[in-house]
Design a protein around this motif. Structure first.
Motif, PDB file in Angstrom:
ATOM      1  N   UNK A   1      -8.441   8.415  -0.736  1.00 31.38           N
ATOM      2  CA  UNK A   1      -7.546   8.740  -1.635  1.00 31.38           C
ATOM      3  C   UNK A   1      -8.535   9.427  -2.929  1.00 31.38           C
ATOM      4  N   UNK A   2      -9.728   8.856  -3.281  1.00 32.48           N
ATOM      5  CA  UNK A   2     -10.247   9.874  -4.297  1.00 32.48           C
ATOM      6  C   UNK A   2     -11.581  10.101  -3.954  1.00 32.48           C
ATOM      7  N   UNK A   3     -11.969  10.050  -2.680  1.00 25.75           N
ATOM      8  CA  UNK A   3     -13.329  10.388  -2.257  1.00 25.75           C
ATOM      9  C   UNK A   3     -14.418   9.621  -2.924  1.00 25.75           C
TER      10      UNK A   3
ATOM     11  N   UNK B   1       0.834  -1.429  -0.202  1.00 24.23           N
ATOM     12  CA  UNK B   1      -0.121   0.053   0.060  1.00 24.23           C
ATOM     13  C   UNK B   1       0.809   1.177  -0.053  1.00 24.23           C
ATOM     14  N   UNK B   2       1.999   1.278  -0.677  1.00 22.77           N
ATOM     15  CA  UNK B   2       2.705   2.134  -0.949  1.00 22.77           C
ATOM     16  C   UNK B   2       2.607   3.165  -2.248  1.00 22.77           C
ATOM     17  N   UNK B   3       1.941   2.622  -3.055  1.00 20.45           N
ATOM     18  CA  UNK B   3       1.652   2.947  -4.528  1.00 20.45           C
ATOM     19  C   UNK B   3      -0.050   2.938  -4.886  1.00 20.45           C
ATOM     20  N   UNK B   4      -0.412   3.774  -5.498  1.00 17.92           N
ATOM     21  CA  UNK B   4      -2.025   3.634  -6.084  1.00 17.92           C
ATOM     22  C   UNK B   4      -1.904   3.920  -7.325  1.00 17.92           C
ATOM     23  N   UNK B   5      -2.895   3.091  -8.130  1.00 18.29           N
ATOM     24  CA  UNK B   5      -2.917   3.039  -9.643  1.00 18.29           C
ATOM     25  C   UNK B   5      -4.418   3.236  -9.998  1.00 18.29           C
ATOM     26  N   UNK B   6      -4.824   3.928 -11.058  1.00 15.26           N
ATOM     27  CA  UNK B   6      -6.099   4.322 -11.539  1.00 15.26           C
ATOM     28  C   UNK B   6      -5.821   3.557 -12.919  1.00 15.26           C
ATOM     29  N   UNK B   7      -6.785   2.520 -13.192  1.00 14.59           N
ATOM     30  CA  UNK B   7      -6.465   1.839 -14.526  1.00 14.59           C
ATOM     31  C   UNK B   7      -7.868   1.876 -15.260  1.00 14.59           C
TER      32      UNK B   7
ATOM     33  N   UNK C   1      -7.838  13.817  -5.036  1.00 16.98           N
ATOM     34  CA  UNK C   1      -6.619  13.320  -4.513  1.00 16.98           C
ATOM     35  C   UNK C   1      -5.875  14.416  -4.178  1.00 16.98           C
ATOM     36  N   UNK C   2      -5.948  14.702  -3.021  1.00 15.35           N
ATOM     37  CA  UNK C   2      -5.196  15.750  -2.168  1.00 15.35           C
ATOM     38  C   UNK C   2      -3.833  15.647  -2.072  1.00 15.35           C
ATOM     39  N   UNK C   3      -3.288  14.375  -1.956  1.00 21.26           N
ATOM     40  CA  UNK C   3      -1.759  14.000  -2.093  1.00 21.26           C
ATOM     41  C   UNK C   3      -1.379  14.052  -3.372  1.00 21.26           C
ATOM     42  N   UNK C   4      -2.172  13.941  -4.567  1.00 20.79           N
ATOM     43  CA  UNK C   4      -1.875  14.009  -5.929  1.00 20.79           C
ATOM     44  C   UNK C   4      -0.646  12.876  -6.258  1.00 20.79           C
TER      45      UNK C   4
END
Length: 173
Positions: free
Chosen positions: A99-101, A60-66, A115-118
């Motif tokens: 992350x995305x609300x 859970x150190x990276x997030x991806x939108x596919x 995504x406040x953390x961008x």
């Protein structure tokens, strides 16, 4: 009071697109909890039907939108090979909200507005990039929004998000 979380999610999306000068077609419909349901309400309207998945890696150190065609299934092993993501999996509902609300069933590229953390990495399947328009939930499952592919990429650039196009289906052009 001005706050993005007090505004109707679809209104936040359309207002942002309006401010960016991006044209769109908004189709209101009853609640659609699956892409199949949404597709039923937008039959006959030009544009690739997309599904957007929110993934995270094992630690859970990276997030991806596919983003891919809603008729395709994501091969997680192939995604890992192409991106170097370590053991990607669907992110939890809590992580999606943080992350995305967004809530499950309403994952959309427009969640990047929240995504406040961008810090979400964006990937498109190569198979849909030659389509003129794409469809998404506008952060609400009571409508579908169609946006020209080139305008969608302009939206990402305006939000200062990079994206990568990868061949998720293994179909070479």
């Amino acid at each position: 009071m001005k706050g993005s979380f007090t505004m109707d999610p679809a209104a936040q999306v359309t207002q942002t697109l309006d401010q960016m000068g991006i044209a769109y077609q908004l189709v209101r419909h009853p609640v659609a909890t699956t892409t199949a349901e949404a597709d039923h309400y937008i039959e006959g309207i030009a544009g690739v039907r997309t599904k957007t998945m929110f993934l995270t890696n094992q630690k859970k150190t990276a997030d991806y939108l596919v983003i891919m065609d809603d008729q395709q299934r994501l091969d997680f092993h192939r995604f890992q090979e192409l991106t170097g993501a370590k053991r990607p999996k669907m992110a939890s509902d809590d992580r999606l909200a943080t992350k995305l609300g967004l809530q499950p069933g309403i994952v959309s590229i427009f969640g990047l507005l929240n995504n406040a953390d961008h810090d979400v990495q964006v990937y498109f399947d190569q198979a849909i990039m030659d389509q003129d328009r794409m469809s998404f939930h506008p952060n609400s499952n009571t409508s579908t929004i169609f946006v020209a592919t080139e305008d969608l990429l302009r939206f990402l650039k305006a939000l200062k998000y990079d994206y990568q196009v990868i061949d998720l289906t293994g179909a070479s052009s």
